[in-house]
Design an enzyme around this catalytic site. Structure first.
Site, PDB file in Angstrom:
ATOM      1  N   ASP A 221      -3.583  52.288 -19.895  1.00 16.10           N
ATOM      2  CA  ASP A 221      -3.797  50.960 -20.483  1.00 16.10           C
ATOM      3  C   ASP A 221      -4.457  51.079 -21.858  1.00 16.10           C
ATOM      4  O   ASP A 221      -4.062  50.400 -22.816  1.00 16.10           O
ATOM      5  CB  ASP A 221      -4.593  50.043 -19.538  1.00 16.10           C
ATOM      6  CG  ASP A 221      -5.663  50.779 -18.748  1.00 16.10           C
ATOM      7  OD1 ASP A 221      -5.668  52.023 -18.769  1.00 16.10           O
ATOM      8  OD2 ASP A 221      -6.508  50.127 -18.110  1.00 16.10           O
ATOM      9  N   ASP A 245       8.192  56.277 -19.963  1.00 16.42           N
ATOM     10  CA  ASP A 245       9.293  55.343 -20.184  1.00 16.42           C
ATOM     11  C   ASP A 245       8.793  54.134 -20.971  1.00 16.42           C
ATOM     12  O   ASP A 245       9.376  53.712 -21.981  1.00 16.42           O
ATOM     13  CB  ASP A 245       9.819  54.909 -18.797  1.00 16.42           C
ATOM     14  CG  ASP A 245      11.132  54.171 -18.873  1.00 16.42           C
ATOM     15  OD1 ASP A 245      11.718  54.123 -19.965  1.00 16.42           O
ATOM     16  OD2 ASP A 245      11.560  53.635 -17.835  1.00 16.42           O
TER      17      ASP A 245
END
Ligand code: NAD
Length: 354
Positions: A221, A245
């Protein structure tokens, strides 16, 4: 005489054949007088394979790929095949190819260029000096774990083994050693067991095999925030499949166009798979507007990683940089005065001679 390098080209669908043709021209030009012999073969994947043989990966082409030194792929997919069931869709051919080749290490370099700053959503000072390789684990983690759903409850299992983490860490460690000797490993070790094993394994392996490389661990994050705020702090990023990804798409926004980004997918000892990051772009297929740079830079990665031709890779990259600095540019970069795929390719061929 040296053995010729066997390269299989899978043009695929949409703009795939357009950018593949451009990339092959440039590859032939850069290797032309180098003494490096090429043996090129063409195969079928995606919608073009479905139309020919009813399968999204032509079995004969897969055999060719297994025996090759390297594989170049354009792109797969398109609206004409979207109604097909999952295993028959063009993308299933690409997933199968990656799995069959065991290409576990996905390398996605990205960089900023002053001539393209205005094409990005970022301020100039954020973009200055961005030059990074993201190394994504490609064949493990949540995308490949057990899955299930009874309509009320669904699950996707995330599994990583120490061996899987070690082999991808070695790839990232070697890249970091050859560059700025800085590796940033991204995980979610405050919540996930797989991430705790990831962090422990990366720490131990880097300490024993790459003591000269500085290692930093960041939670995913926070990494997403730093990629937008201070992207130049990253040199080599190492991360697992799903985080890679997501973050690699975020990182692509720093370059200015999806059409510029190359990728390499490497296995332990078999052939590497090289492809531009973009898809088949059916909206511009056949219009001559496809940017060939992501495909051409993927050929540079092929020269570097599979053919061990570093000097040629650098020559090719230098030619691309010359063209990106001054133009001509394709339409998604220069909408009011744009050049065609062919003209940009010609410009890169011209810059190779400088
Ligand atoms: P896309 O990458 O094909 O296109 C997204 C946008 O970027 C479009 O506006 C397109 O015109 C533009 N674009 C992409 N490449 C470009 C280039 N080289 N030059 C200029 N502009 C470029 O993604 P999408 O539209 O979401 O998907 C289209 C098809 O491609 C779908 O069938 C999808 O499944 C497939 N796809 C394939 C791959 C692959 O082969 N690796 C990757 C992503 C998507």
């Amino acid at each position: 005489m040296l053995k010729a390098a066997k390269i299989v080209v899978l043009p695929g669908d949409g703009i795939g054949p357009e950018v593949a043709a451009a990339a092959v021209r440039v590859l032939k030009a850069v290797t032309g007088s180098s003494g490096l012999q090429l043996e090129l073969a063409e195969g079928w994947i995606g919608g073009s394979a479905l139309d020919r043989c009813g399968e999204p990966l032509d079995p004969k082409s897969l055999d060719l790929c297994r025996e090759a030194d390297a594989i170049f792929l354009g792109a797969v997919g398109g609206p004409q095949w979207e109604h097909l069931p999952g295993p028959k869709r063009p993308e299933a051919g690409l997933l199968r190819l990656r799995k069959e080749l065991g290409v576990f290490a996905n390398l996605r370099p990205f960089r900023s260029r002053p001539s393209l700053y205005a094409r990005t959503p970022y301020r100039d000072e954020v973009l200055a000096g961005v030059d990074t390789i993201l190394v994504r684990e490609l064949t493990g983690g949540i995308y490949f774990g057990a899955k299930g759903s009874d309509g009320e409850k669904a699950f996707d299992e995330c599994v990583y083994t120490r061996t899987e983490i070690e082999r991808i860490t070695r790839v990232a460690g070697q890249l970091a050693r050859a560059r700025g000797k800085k590796l940033c490993s991204i995980d979610k070790a405050n919540v996930m067991e797989t991430s705790r094993l990831w962090r422990k394994t990366v720490t131990e392996l880097m300490a024993s095999e790459f003591p000269d490389v500085a290692v930093q661990h960041i939670l995913v994050d926070a990494a997403a925030m730093y990629l937008a705020q201070k992207p130049a702090r990253f040199d080599v990023i190492l991360t697992e499949n799903m985080f890679g990804d997501i973050l690699s798409d975020q990182a692509s926004t720093l370059a200015g166009s999806l059409g510029l980004l190359p990728s390499a997918s490497l296995s332990a000892e078999g052939p590497g798979l090289y492809e531009p990051v973009h898809g088949s772009a059916p909206d511009i297929a056949g219009t001559g507007r496809a940017n060939p740079v992501g495909a051409i830079l993927s050929m540079a990665l092929l020269l570097r990683h599979s053919l061990k031709a570093e000097v040629l890779a650098q020559q090719l990259e230098a030619a691309v940089e010359r063209v990106l600095a001054d133009g001509p540019w394709t339409a998604e970069i220069a909408p009011h005065a744009f050049a065609s795929t062919h003209e940009v390719t010609e410009a890169i061929l011209g810059a190779l001679k400088v």
